[in-house]
Scaffold this active site. Structure first.
Site, PDB file in Angstrom:
ATOM      1  N   HIS A  91       9.244 -26.640  -1.484  1.00 52.61           N
ATOM      2  CA  HIS A  91       8.530 -28.000  -2.310  1.00 52.61           C
ATOM      3  C   HIS A  91       7.238 -27.465  -2.953  1.00 52.61           C
ATOM      4  O   HIS A  91       6.583 -28.356  -3.626  1.00 52.61           O
ATOM      5  CB  HIS A  91       8.297 -28.874  -1.340  1.00 52.61           C
ATOM      6  CG  HIS A  91       9.257 -29.468  -0.340  1.00 52.61           C
ATOM      7  ND1 HIS A  91       9.886 -30.470  -0.669  1.00 52.61           N
ATOM      8  CD2 HIS A  91      10.061 -28.918   0.627  1.00 52.61           C
ATOM      9  CE1 HIS A  91      10.957 -30.921   0.179  1.00 52.61           C
ATOM     10  NE2 HIS A  91      11.009 -29.748   0.928  1.00 52.61           N
ATOM     11  N   GLU A 134       0.839  -1.346   0.041  1.00 55.05           N
ATOM     12  CA  GLU A 134      -0.100  -0.107   0.080  1.00 55.05           C
ATOM     13  C   GLU A 134       0.989   1.288   0.079  1.00 55.05           C
ATOM     14  O   GLU A 134       0.433   2.287  -0.411  1.00 55.05           O
ATOM     15  CB  GLU A 134      -0.931   0.066   1.389  1.00 55.05           C
ATOM     16  CG  GLU A 134      -2.168  -0.895   1.142  1.00 55.05           C
ATOM     17  CD  GLU A 134      -3.218  -0.557   2.125  1.00 55.05           C
ATOM     18  OE1 GLU A 134      -2.955   0.068   2.970  1.00 55.05           O
ATOM     19  OE2 GLU A 134      -4.310  -0.950   1.850  1.00 55.05           O
ATOM     20  N   LYS A 140     -14.350  -0.436  -3.657  1.00 58.39           N
ATOM     21  CA  LYS A 140     -15.408   0.049  -2.522  1.00 58.39           C
ATOM     22  C   LYS A 140     -16.395   0.664  -3.514  1.00 58.39           C
ATOM     23  O   LYS A 140     -17.561   0.385  -3.332  1.00 58.39           O
ATOM     24  CB  LYS A 140     -14.735   1.066  -1.564  1.00 58.39           C
ATOM     25  CG  LYS A 140     -13.954   0.298  -0.576  1.00 58.39           C
ATOM     26  CD  LYS A 140     -13.668   1.336   0.367  1.00 58.39           C
ATOM     27  CE  LYS A 140     -12.541   0.896   1.443  1.00 58.39           C
ATOM     28  NZ  LYS A 140     -11.872   1.902   2.371  1.00 58.39           N
TER      29      LYS A 140
HETATM   30  O1  PA5 Z   1      -3.629   0.864   5.771  1.00 60.22           O
HETATM   31  C1  PA5 Z   1      -4.576   1.275   5.874  1.00 60.22           C
HETATM   32  O2  PA5 Z   1      -4.975   2.521   5.968  1.00 60.22           O
HETATM   33  C2  PA5 Z   1      -5.905   0.529   5.589  1.00 60.22           C
HETATM   34  O3  PA5 Z   1      -5.442  -0.730   5.270  1.00 60.22           O
HETATM   35  C3  PA5 Z   1      -7.029   0.589   6.414  1.00 60.22           C
HETATM   36  O4  PA5 Z   1      -6.459   0.112   7.665  1.00 60.22           O
HETATM   37  C4  PA5 Z   1      -8.169  -0.529   6.346  1.00 60.22           C
HETATM   38  O5  PA5 Z   1      -8.785  -0.043   4.983  1.00 60.22           O
HETATM   39  C5  PA5 Z   1      -9.124  -0.556   7.397  1.00 60.22           C
HETATM   40  O6  PA5 Z   1      -9.590   0.925   7.531  1.00 60.22           O
HETATM   41  P1  PA5 Z   1     -10.432   1.295   8.779  1.00 60.22           P
HETATM   42  O7  PA5 Z   1      -9.591   1.069  10.161  1.00 60.22           O
HETATM   43  O8  PA5 Z   1     -10.733   2.671   8.589  1.00 60.22           O
HETATM   44  O9  PA5 Z   1     -11.572   0.373   9.005  1.00 60.22           O
END
Ligand code: PA5
Length: 445
Positions: free
Chosen positions: A308, A287, A422
């Site tokens: 393996h 990310e 989303k």
């Molecule tokens: O790293 C990030 O920002 C994302 O992976 C969020 O943690 C994830 O989308 C969950 O978001 P939230 O804590 O707002 O539910």
């Protein structure tokens, strides 16, 4: 506490180019440390280890005590992405491999939900809950993420029906934004104990906030030792130097990517307890760096099992990858291989040797074989897999991620691409306001 060894890359690179990338990484280090780079409103994680308030640790301990008094033996931790993977990786890394099956239990079992939308998963989770004394930690920074919200609806209803609303409020802890979001509103309304996810800490950097610390403590693990290790790493990594392990790691991975076309990094472990450290690392680097049409694809293997399966591809397949081996110097348990009179398996040459010695030889042998096969190798080492060293390792990867992403030239702290699915999901689920998108998507199906 954390060492980076890049000798296994030497035969693949030109030293002058490495020096150039160390200089780029040192510039990136300055950007991170001056806090003037892109995404600099999300740098709260940098000083978490040394700055977690004692009151938060006391509150977390208080909740664990309360749940112990109530006889809670199952904690459902609800969250996804950064609100899930940090806690999951620490709990897996520091717990007994067979904690669930052992008869003696020191702490509640922590299970996770809200990280998928599988109906079977939730139904089976409720089968388990029906047999156990349940509490819940619901974690969502935004308070609006669909997967945890769906799971929490179901778990909340179960807890309220089983224990009544007043007791439910003692069994549910919410970790969310200080002011906004549906979860904050609900927590205030229902009187849940609430912890705040600091505004300046993004999800994937939040393992040392209550997002990670609360579930980890609920599992009976030592969060103070985790923080102590992270604090040591915080101090060690703040020193600007070409030998700083974060600079070395960031420089080498960017060099391999940009100059030698190595677009996949495989994080390799030789201990099943590290499987979820790799999952956490994949989110952190995936990310943080995978955007603007660039980035190294983070993958992982669990050896020796995957030797393996994926071993064949790594040895001889498309030459797109380098490996980073998570090396743990000392095992914390001891199992010595015994002699056998018949020696049918012809393994008597191993008699008297520790299993971990064999593991290390498998690791070394594999590293050399993969170098011969054209796969550059780095190793990131810790002394042993305990809370303190794990805390240092997690902080190392966070800090190195900031340096590496700035070296690559991207903002490490946003994730604009996560929104695309989303929007489509909401449209296909016919969420009000998405009518046009619903029609457009349906026409494509
Ligand atoms: O790293 C990030 O920002 C994302 O992976 C969020 O943690 C994830 O989308 C969950 O978001 P939230 O804590 O707002 O539910």
């Amino acid at each position: 506490m954390v060492n980076v060894d890049v000798k296994g890359c030497a035969s693949f690179i030109e030293p002058a180019k490495y020096d150039a990338y160390v200089n780029k990484a040192l510039d990136a280090f300055d950007v991170l440390e001056s806090e003037k780079g892109a995404g600099n409103d999300f740098l709260g994680w940098k000083h978490l280890p040394s700055e977690v308030p004692a009151s938060i640790l006391a509150d977390i301990e208080g909740i664990c005590r309360l749940w112990k008094e109530k006889g809670v033996d199952l904690v459902i931790a609800i969250g996804i992405g950064g609100s899930y993977l940090g806690a999951k990786c620490v709990i897996e890394a520091l717990s007994h491999n067979f904690a669930k099956q052992l008869s003696h239990k020191d702490a509640p079992e922590v299970v996770f939900a809200g990280n998928n939308l599988s109906e079977e998963y939730l139904a089976e989770l409720m089968d388990l809950a029906a047999e156990r004394n349940v509490a819940c930690i619901v974690i969502s920074k935004s308070g609006t993420t669909t997967e945890p919200a769906v799971a929490f609806r179901i778990v909340k209803q179960f807890i309220e029906e089983r224990y009544g609303k007043a007791d439910a409020a003692r069994r549910i802890v919410a970790i969310t934004d200080a002011k906004k979001g549906a979860l904050k509103t609900l927590s205030t309304q229902e009187g849940y104990k609430t912890f705040v996810v600091p505004d300046n800490v993004g999800g994937r950097f939040s393992v040392l906030t209550p997002v990670g610390l609360m579930p980890i403590a609920a599992a009976g693990l030592d969060i103070k030792a985790l923080l102590k290790g992270a604090e040591k790493a915080e101090k060690a990594l703040a020193v600007k130097s070409a030998q700083n392990p974060a600079v070395v790691y960031a420089a080498m991975r960017n060099l391999l990517f940009a100059e030698y076309g190595k677009s996949t990094e495989i994080l390799v472990n030789y201990n099943p307890k590290l499987t979820f450290v790799a999952e956490w690392w994949k989110q952190l680097y995936g990310e943080s760096e995978g955007k603007d049409g660039t980035g190294i694809y983070p993958a992982s293997v669990n050896n020796t099992a995957d030797l393996h399966s994926m071993g064949q591809f790594i040895q001889q397949g498309t030459r797109i990858m380098f490996e980073t081996v998570l090396h743990v110097e000392k095992a914390q348990r001891s199992v010595v291989i015994g002699p056998d009179q018949q020696n049918l398996d012809q393994l008597n040459f191993l008699a008297g040797k520790h299993v971990e010695h064999c593991n290390h030889m498998a690791e070394l042998g594999t590293r050399l074989a993969h170098i011969d096969g054209g796969v550059p190798q780095m190793a990131v080492s810790i002394e042993t897999l305990d809370a303190e060293h794990l805390g240092a390792l997690l902080y190392f990867f966070e800090f190195a991620c900031g340096v590496s992403a700035y070296t690559l030239g991207v903002n490490p702290f946003n994730q604009p691409g996560v929104e695309a699915y989303k929007k489509n999901m909401f449209a296909l689920l016919e969420k009000p306001g998405y009518e046009e998108a619903t029609q457009a998507l349906r026409a494509r199906l």
